[in-house]
Enzyme design. Structure first.
Site, PDB file in Angstrom:
ATOM      1  CB  SER A 128       5.415   2.702   3.734  1.00 27.09           C
ATOM      2  OG  SER A 128       6.106   3.631   2.937  1.00 27.09           O
ATOM      3  CB  ILE A 143       2.722  -2.068  -7.530  1.00 22.46           C
ATOM      4  CG1 ILE A 143       2.052  -3.246  -8.255  1.00 22.46           C
ATOM      5  CG2 ILE A 143       1.945  -0.772  -7.779  1.00 22.46           C
ATOM      6  CD1 ILE A 143       0.686  -3.607  -7.704  1.00 22.46           C
ATOM      7  CG  HIS A 192       2.173  -6.276  -4.212  1.00 19.87           C
ATOM      8  ND1 HIS A 192       1.421  -5.731  -3.200  1.00 19.87           N
ATOM      9  CD2 HIS A 192       2.905  -5.265  -4.720  1.00 19.87           C
ATOM     10  CE1 HIS A 192       1.687  -4.443  -3.095  1.00 19.87           C
ATOM     11  NE2 HIS A 192       2.590  -4.130  -4.013  1.00 19.87           N
ATOM     12  CB  CYS A 230       5.090  -3.886  -1.344  1.00 21.31           C
ATOM     13  SG  CYS A 230       5.533  -2.687  -2.597  1.00 21.31           S
ATOM     14  N   GLY A 260       0.860  -1.183   0.000  1.00 28.56           N
ATOM     15  CA  GLY A 260       0.000   0.000   0.000  1.00 28.56           C
ATOM     16  C   GLY A 260       0.884   1.217   0.000  1.00 28.56           C
ATOM     17  NE  ARG A 268       8.421   5.272   0.652  1.00 31.82           N
ATOM     18  CZ  ARG A 268       7.644   6.327   0.844  1.00 31.82           C
ATOM     19  NH1 ARG A 268       8.102   7.381   1.492  1.00 31.82           N
ATOM     20  NH2 ARG A 268       6.415   6.338   0.381  1.00 31.82           N
ATOM     21  CD  GLU A 304      -0.251  -8.595  -1.772  1.00 29.41           C
ATOM     22  OE1 GLU A 304       0.808  -9.258  -1.702  1.00 29.41           O
ATOM     23  OE2 GLU A 304      -0.278  -7.350  -1.869  1.00 29.41           O
TER      24      GLU A 304
HETATM   25  N1  GLN Z   1       5.575   2.978  -2.990  1.00 28.75           N
HETATM   26  C1  GLN Z   1       4.950   2.477  -1.801  1.00 28.75           C
HETATM   27  C2  GLN Z   1       5.593   3.068  -0.549  1.00 28.75           C
HETATM   28  O1  GLN Z   1       6.604   3.668  -0.611  1.00 28.75           O
HETATM   29  C3  GLN Z   1       5.022   0.966  -1.734  1.00 28.75           C
HETATM   30  C4  GLN Z   1       4.296   0.385  -2.916  1.00 28.75           C
HETATM   31  C5  GLN Z   1       3.508  -0.847  -2.654  1.00 28.75           C
HETATM   32  O2  GLN Z   1       3.278  -1.271  -1.513  1.00 28.75           O
HETATM   33  N2  GLN Z   1       3.043  -1.402  -3.737  1.00 28.75           N
HETATM   34  O3  GLN Z   1       5.054   2.910   0.514  1.00 28.75           O
END
Ligand code: GLN
Length: 189
Positions: free
Chosen positions: A48, A132, A168, A78, A46, A105, A170
């Site tokens: 962070s 992602i 991911h 992630c 998601g 990141r 999931e």
């Molecule tokens: N870019 C998101 C972050 O820095 C991580 C991306 C993801 O969880 N798909 O939190």
């Protein structure tokens, strides 16, 4: 087994489905009380920064940190991996900070930062990885075992009870990462 899935933001439902599919109970973690009696914990992907803010606001950051430090088996994917990291490159932020790695990141991607590729994961096998806006692990502490690299970048690792992926699991239909995690929980108890 009861496996908690942090459900404040991000891709938690997909993890819950996988946990149910391999025959365990998924518990949505939305508040402190939900943290009671867990056999394992999943921190989903998601955003962070948002997840970290919500963990503080909901007063769960310290409890989660203590539970993981005390050995609760944890799978972080992630954004979840970013939450666990002791260091974020070019950033002073530390969220949970139980995993001695440096994370970079939004740093890993060939095709506009999101792509799918197959690669081997130690102890698990070849796996379809969805990235992602993914982080990658830049440096690891001495007890951290690197489980997978893609293009020379670390994308999966384990230290004791903490299993992390930059991709991911999931979002694939391959259950083997979750099965490996369930096995980790069994051998911990
Ligand atoms: N870019 C998101 C972050 O820095 C991580 C991306 C993801 O969880 N798909 O939190």
């Amino acid at each position: 087994m009861k496996i908690g899935v942090l459900a404040v933001q991000g891709a938690f439902i997909e993890h819950e489905h996988m946990i149910e599919e391999i025959g365990h109970t998924a518990i949505e973690i939305r508040q402190r009380d939900d943290l009671e009696g867990l056999d394992g914990l999943i921190l989903p992907g998601g955003e962070s920064t948002v997840q970290g803010q919500l963990l503080n606001k909901l007063d769960m950051m310290k409890d989660i940190k203590n539970m993981i430090s005390n050995g609760l088996p944890t799978l972080a994917t992630c954004a979840g991996l970013i939450l666990l990291s002791e260091h974020i490159a070019d950033d002073d932020t530390v969220h949970i900070g139980t995993l001695p790695v440096t994370i970079k990141r939004n740093a890993y991607g060939r095709q506009l930062s999101s792509f799918v590729t197959n690669a081997d994961i130690k102890h698990i096998g070849n796996y379809p990885m969805t990235f992602i806006r993914a982080p990658y692990i830049k440096a690891v502490g001495k007890n951290v075992k690197v489980l997978s690299e893609v293009d020379g970048k670390i994308v999966a690792a384990r230290e004791g009870n903490q299993l992390v992926t930059a991709f991911h699991p999931e979002l694939s239909d391959d259950l083997t990462v979750h099965e490996y995690f369930a096995q980790m929980i069994k051998s911990a108890s």
